[in-house]
Motif scaffolding. Structure first.
Motif, PDB file in Angstrom:
ATOM      1  N   GLY A   1       0.792  -1.221   0.000  1.00  0.00           N
ATOM      2  CA  GLY A   1       0.000   0.000   0.000  1.00  0.00           C
ATOM      3  C   GLY A   1       0.819   1.262   0.000  1.00  0.00           C
ATOM      4  O   GLY A   1       0.270   2.354  -0.168  1.00  0.00           O
ATOM      5  N   HIS A   2       2.129   1.145   0.172  1.00  0.00           N
ATOM      6  CA  HIS A   2       2.999   2.318   0.226  1.00  0.00           C
ATOM      7  C   HIS A   2       4.083   2.286  -0.852  1.00  0.00           C
ATOM      8  O   HIS A   2       4.470   3.327  -1.367  1.00  0.00           O
ATOM      9  N   ARG A   3       4.584   1.104  -1.174  1.00  0.00           N
ATOM     10  CA  ARG A   3       5.617   0.944  -2.186  1.00  0.00           C
ATOM     11  C   ARG A   3       5.189  -0.141  -3.179  1.00  0.00           C
ATOM     12  O   ARG A   3       4.392  -1.020  -2.849  1.00  0.00           O
ATOM     13  N   PHE A   4       5.752  -0.079  -4.388  1.00  0.00           N
ATOM     14  CA  PHE A   4       5.473  -1.109  -5.384  1.00  0.00           C
ATOM     15  C   PHE A   4       6.700  -1.284  -6.270  1.00  0.00           C
ATOM     16  O   PHE A   4       7.670  -0.525  -6.171  1.00  0.00           O
ATOM     17  N   VAL A   5       6.670  -2.295  -7.140  1.00  0.00           N
ATOM     18  CA  VAL A   5       7.712  -2.492  -8.143  1.00  0.00           C
ATOM     19  C   VAL A   5       7.055  -2.473  -9.515  1.00  0.00           C
ATOM     20  O   VAL A   5       5.877  -2.777  -9.668  1.00  0.00           O
TER      21      VAL A   5
END
Length: 278
Positions: A117-121
Protein backbone atom coordinates in the motif's frame (compact mmCIF):
# COMPACT_ATOMS: atom_id res chain seq x y z
CA UNK A 1 7.57 10.95 -27.97
CA UNK A 2 10.16 13.48 -26.86
CA UNK A 3 12.09 13.20 -23.62
CA UNK A 4 14.56 15.88 -22.49
CA UNK A 5 13.99 17.60 -25.82
CA UNK A 6 15.09 14.45 -27.71
CA UNK A 7 12.99 12.32 -30.06
CA UNK A 8 12.43 8.79 -28.74
CA UNK A 9 11.36 6.36 -31.50
CA UNK A 10 8.75 3.71 -30.63
CA UNK A 11 11.34 0.93 -30.87
CA UNK A 12 13.49 2.58 -28.20
CA UNK A 13 10.46 3.29 -26.03
CA UNK A 14 9.65 -0.43 -26.11
CA UNK A 15 13.20 -1.21 -25.00
CA UNK A 16 12.91 1.29 -22.16
CA UNK A 17 9.77 -0.48 -20.98
CA UNK A 18 11.63 -3.81 -21.05
CA UNK A 19 14.52 -2.35 -19.07
CA UNK A 20 12.34 -0.61 -16.49
CA UNK A 21 10.06 -3.63 -16.02
CA UNK A 22 11.88 -6.77 -17.18
CA UNK A 23 9.97 -10.05 -17.35
CA UNK A 24 12.06 -11.23 -14.39
CA UNK A 25 13.63 -8.89 -11.89
CA UNK A 26 15.93 -9.36 -8.90
CA UNK A 27 14.84 -9.16 -5.27
CA UNK A 28 17.55 -8.98 -2.62
CA UNK A 29 17.29 -10.70 0.76
CA UNK A 30 19.39 -11.61 3.74
CA UNK A 31 19.80 -15.37 4.29
CA UNK A 32 17.43 -15.10 7.24
CA UNK A 33 14.75 -13.41 5.12
CA UNK A 34 15.18 -15.95 2.33
CA UNK A 35 14.72 -18.82 4.75
CA UNK A 36 11.71 -17.25 6.45
CA UNK A 37 9.93 -16.42 3.18
CA UNK A 38 10.89 -19.53 1.23
CA UNK A 39 13.27 -18.13 -1.39
CA UNK A 40 16.38 -19.78 -2.84
CA UNK A 41 19.43 -17.97 -4.19
CA UNK A 42 19.78 -17.48 -7.93
CA UNK A 43 23.11 -15.82 -8.62
CA UNK A 44 22.64 -15.29 -12.36
CA UNK A 45 24.56 -12.36 -13.83
CA UNK A 46 22.32 -9.31 -14.28
CA UNK A 47 22.42 -7.46 -17.58
CA UNK A 48 23.91 -3.99 -17.71
CA UNK A 49 20.38 -2.62 -17.92
CA UNK A 50 19.36 -4.63 -14.84
CA UNK A 51 22.35 -3.26 -12.94
CA UNK A 52 21.37 0.31 -13.77
CA UNK A 53 17.60 -0.04 -13.33
CA UNK A 54 17.92 -1.63 -9.91
CA UNK A 55 21.33 -0.17 -8.96
CA UNK A 56 22.51 -3.62 -7.96
CA UNK A 57 25.95 -2.17 -7.23
CA UNK A 58 24.50 -0.16 -4.33
CA UNK A 59 22.59 -2.94 -2.56
CA UNK A 60 23.43 -3.63 1.09
CA UNK A 61 26.15 -6.26 1.35
CA UNK A 62 24.09 -8.20 3.92
CA UNK A 63 21.51 -9.03 1.21
CA UNK A 64 23.45 -11.94 -0.27
CA UNK A 65 20.47 -13.92 -1.58
CA UNK A 66 18.92 -12.94 -4.91
CA UNK A 67 15.51 -14.18 -6.00
CA UNK A 68 14.55 -13.54 -9.64
CA UNK A 69 10.78 -13.33 -9.95
CA UNK A 70 8.36 -12.90 -12.82
CA UNK A 71 5.15 -10.94 -12.41
CA UNK A 72 3.01 -14.12 -12.05
CA UNK A 73 5.41 -15.47 -9.42
CA UNK A 74 5.33 -12.18 -7.55
CA UNK A 75 1.53 -11.97 -7.72
CA UNK A 76 1.21 -15.55 -6.44
CA UNK A 77 3.00 -14.76 -3.18
CA UNK A 78 0.91 -14.38 -0.06
CA UNK A 79 0.22 -10.69 0.36
CA UNK A 80 2.06 -10.39 3.72
CA UNK A 81 5.20 -11.92 2.18
CA UNK A 82 4.85 -9.74 -0.90
CA UNK A 83 4.63 -6.66 1.30
CA UNK A 84 7.64 -7.66 3.40
CA UNK A 85 9.61 -8.45 0.24
CA UNK A 86 8.99 -5.01 -1.24
CA UNK A 87 9.79 -3.21 2.02
CA UNK A 88 13.02 -5.22 2.24
CA UNK A 89 14.08 -3.90 -1.19
CA UNK A 90 13.81 -0.34 0.12
CA UNK A 91 15.87 -1.18 3.21
CA UNK A 92 18.53 -2.98 1.18
CA UNK A 93 18.93 -0.09 -1.23
CA UNK A 94 17.56 -1.63 -4.40
CA UNK A 95 16.42 1.01 -6.86
CA UNK A 96 13.07 1.14 -8.70
CA UNK A 97 10.77 0.67 -5.70
CA UNK A 98 8.65 3.83 -6.08
CA UNK A 99 5.99 5.13 -3.73
CA UNK A 100 2.30 4.60 -4.36
CA UNK A 101 1.61 8.22 -3.46
CA UNK A 102 3.81 9.51 -6.29
CA UNK A 103 2.18 7.39 -8.99
CA UNK A 104 -1.42 6.72 -7.99
CA UNK A 105 -2.64 9.87 -9.74
CA UNK A 106 -1.52 8.43 -13.07
CA UNK A 107 -1.87 4.70 -12.50
CA UNK A 108 -4.89 4.63 -10.22
CA UNK A 109 -5.84 3.24 -6.81
CA UNK A 110 -5.09 -0.36 -7.84
CA UNK A 111 -1.45 0.37 -7.00
CA UNK A 112 -2.28 0.06 -3.32
CA UNK A 113 -3.16 -3.60 -3.78
CA UNK A 114 0.14 -4.52 -5.42
CA UNK A 115 2.33 -4.77 -2.33
CA UNK A 116 2.03 -3.04 1.03
CA UNK A 117 0.00 0.00 0.00
CA UNK A 118 3.00 2.32 0.23
CA UNK A 119 5.62 0.94 -2.19
CA UNK A 120 5.47 -1.11 -5.38
CA UNK A 121 7.71 -2.49 -8.14
CA UNK A 122 7.31 -1.95 -11.87
CA UNK A 123 5.75 -4.68 -14.00
CA UNK A 124 4.66 -4.45 -17.63
CA UNK A 125 1.01 -4.67 -16.61
CA UNK A 126 1.41 -1.29 -14.90
CA UNK A 127 2.84 0.20 -18.09
CA UNK A 128 0.20 -1.21 -20.44
CA UNK A 129 -1.92 1.94 -20.73
CA UNK A 130 0.59 4.60 -19.66
CA UNK A 131 3.96 3.45 -20.99
CA UNK A 132 4.94 6.74 -22.59
CA UNK A 133 3.74 8.87 -19.67
CA UNK A 134 5.55 6.77 -17.06
CA UNK A 135 8.84 6.65 -18.93
CA UNK A 136 8.70 10.33 -19.82
CA UNK A 137 8.19 11.22 -16.16
CA UNK A 138 11.06 9.01 -15.00
CA UNK A 139 13.54 10.28 -17.58
CA UNK A 140 12.58 13.95 -17.28
CA UNK A 141 12.92 13.85 -13.49
CA UNK A 142 16.45 12.48 -13.69
CA UNK A 143 18.13 14.94 -16.05
CA UNK A 144 17.89 18.44 -17.48
CA UNK A 145 16.92 18.72 -21.14
CA UNK A 146 19.44 18.82 -23.94
CA UNK A 147 19.79 22.25 -25.55
CA UNK A 148 21.16 21.05 -28.90
CA UNK A 149 18.43 22.84 -30.86
CA UNK A 150 19.78 26.18 -29.58
CA UNK A 151 23.25 25.65 -31.06
CA UNK A 152 23.81 27.77 -34.16
CA UNK A 153 27.39 26.85 -35.05
CA UNK A 154 28.79 23.32 -34.97
CA UNK A 155 32.61 23.14 -34.96
CA UNK A 156 34.28 21.37 -37.89
CA UNK A 157 37.04 20.25 -35.51
CA UNK A 158 34.52 17.97 -33.75
CA UNK A 159 33.17 16.02 -36.70
CA UNK A 160 30.50 13.91 -34.95
CA UNK A 161 29.20 16.14 -32.21
CA UNK A 162 26.20 17.42 -34.20
CA UNK A 163 25.21 13.84 -35.08
CA UNK A 164 25.46 12.61 -31.48
CA UNK A 165 24.06 15.59 -29.58
CA UNK A 166 20.45 15.06 -28.60
CA UNK A 167 20.44 11.26 -28.78
CA UNK A 168 19.94 8.38 -26.37
CA UNK A 169 22.14 5.26 -26.33
CA UNK A 170 20.82 1.88 -27.37
CA UNK A 171 21.22 0.45 -23.88
CA UNK A 172 23.35 0.81 -20.78
CA UNK A 173 27.11 1.11 -20.94
CA UNK A 174 28.01 4.04 -23.24
CA UNK A 175 29.46 6.69 -20.96
CA UNK A 176 31.04 10.13 -20.76
CA UNK A 177 34.53 8.99 -21.77
CA UNK A 178 33.43 7.30 -24.98
CA UNK A 179 31.09 10.20 -25.76
CA UNK A 180 33.95 12.72 -25.65
CA UNK A 181 36.17 10.49 -27.75
CA UNK A 182 33.40 9.90 -30.30
CA UNK A 183 32.79 13.64 -30.64
CA UNK A 184 36.37 14.03 -31.83
CA UNK A 185 36.00 11.29 -34.44
CA UNK A 186 36.94 8.04 -32.67
CA UNK A 187 34.79 5.49 -34.49
CA UNK A 188 32.43 3.44 -32.33
CA UNK A 189 33.46 5.06 -29.04
CA UNK A 190 29.92 6.30 -28.42
CA UNK A 191 28.60 2.72 -28.21
CA UNK A 192 30.97 1.09 -25.71
CA UNK A 193 31.48 1.16 -21.98
CA UNK A 194 34.76 3.06 -22.17
CA UNK A 195 37.02 2.30 -19.23
CA UNK A 196 39.31 4.82 -17.55
CA UNK A 197 42.54 3.35 -18.93
CA UNK A 198 41.81 3.74 -22.67
CA UNK A 199 40.36 7.19 -22.03
CA UNK A 200 43.52 8.24 -20.19
CA UNK A 201 45.63 6.87 -23.06
CA UNK A 202 43.55 8.84 -25.57
CA UNK A 203 43.76 11.98 -23.41
CA UNK A 204 47.55 11.73 -23.20
CA UNK A 205 47.95 11.09 -26.94
CA UNK A 206 45.53 13.72 -28.30
CA UNK A 207 45.43 16.63 -25.84
CA UNK A 208 47.68 19.00 -23.90
CA UNK A 209 46.87 20.77 -20.67
CA UNK A 210 44.99 24.04 -21.00
CA UNK A 211 42.12 25.32 -23.10
CA UNK A 212 39.46 28.01 -22.85
CA UNK A 213 35.82 27.49 -21.99
CA UNK A 214 34.43 29.36 -25.00
CA UNK A 215 36.62 27.62 -27.58
CA UNK A 216 35.66 24.31 -29.20
CA UNK A 217 37.75 21.30 -28.24
CA UNK A 218 38.47 21.94 -24.55
CA UNK A 219 38.11 18.65 -22.70
CA UNK A 220 36.88 19.03 -19.13
CA UNK A 221 38.07 16.24 -16.85
CA UNK A 222 36.91 15.86 -13.25
CA UNK A 223 39.16 13.86 -10.92
CA UNK A 224 39.23 12.82 -7.30
CA UNK A 225 42.02 14.15 -5.09
CA UNK A 226 43.78 10.84 -5.77
CA UNK A 227 43.73 11.59 -9.50
CA UNK A 228 41.08 9.06 -10.54
CA UNK A 229 39.08 10.38 -13.50
CA UNK A 230 35.34 10.53 -12.77
CA UNK A 231 33.72 12.46 -15.62
CA UNK A 232 34.55 14.15 -18.90
CA UNK A 233 32.91 16.64 -21.28
CA UNK A 234 34.02 18.67 -24.29
CA UNK A 235 33.27 22.26 -25.29
CA UNK A 236 31.89 23.05 -28.74
CA UNK A 237 32.27 26.84 -28.61
CA UNK A 238 29.99 29.79 -27.85
CA UNK A 239 29.66 28.68 -24.22
CA UNK A 240 28.22 25.22 -25.02
CA UNK A 241 29.52 21.86 -23.83
CA UNK A 242 28.72 18.28 -24.84
CA UNK A 243 28.60 15.33 -22.44
CA UNK A 244 26.76 12.20 -21.30
CA UNK A 245 26.01 12.46 -17.58
CA UNK A 246 26.09 8.70 -16.86
CA UNK A 247 26.27 5.23 -18.38
CA UNK A 248 22.59 4.35 -17.73
CA UNK A 249 20.21 3.50 -20.56
CA UNK A 250 18.15 6.65 -19.95
CA UNK A 251 21.21 8.96 -19.85
CA UNK A 252 21.26 11.26 -22.92
CA UNK A 253 24.11 12.60 -24.98
CA UNK A 254 23.35 16.26 -24.59
CA UNK A 255 24.31 19.89 -24.95
CA UNK A 256 24.24 22.26 -22.00
CA UNK A 257 26.06 25.49 -21.22
CA UNK A 258 29.49 25.28 -19.64
CA UNK A 259 28.16 27.01 -16.53
CA UNK A 260 25.29 24.52 -16.19
CA UNK A 261 27.55 21.50 -16.44
CA UNK A 262 30.11 22.94 -14.06
CA UNK A 263 27.34 23.54 -11.50
CA UNK A 264 25.89 20.07 -11.94
CA UNK A 265 29.29 18.41 -11.48
CA UNK A 266 30.25 20.13 -8.24
CA UNK A 267 31.18 17.26 -5.95
CA UNK A 268 33.11 17.32 -2.71
CA UNK A 269 36.59 15.92 -3.31
CA UNK A 270 36.57 16.42 -7.09
CA UNK A 271 38.72 18.87 -9.02
CA UNK A 272 38.38 20.10 -12.61
CA UNK A 273 41.16 19.95 -15.21
CA UNK A 274 41.12 21.39 -18.73
CA UNK A 275 42.84 19.86 -21.73
CA UNK A 276 42.79 21.10 -25.33
CA UNK A 277 42.89 18.97 -28.45
CA UNK A 278 46.36 18.94 -29.97
Amino acid sequence: MRALGIDVPPSLLDKWADWLAPDQQPFFLTPQQAQAWGFENDDREPSREDRDTFQTYAVDSTATVIAWLSEPQFAALDKPIRAQLVRAQVRHGRNSVPTVRKWQGLLGPELKAQADGHRFVWWKSLLAEHKAEVLLKIVNEEYDASRHTEVTTWPASLPRVKELAGTFPDGSGPNCFGTVMAATGVAGAESVWMQREPFEEWLAAHTVRGGRDNDPGTVFVWRTHEGLVQHAAITIGDGWIFHKPSQVWWGPRKIRTVAEVRRSMRTVGWRLERHKLS
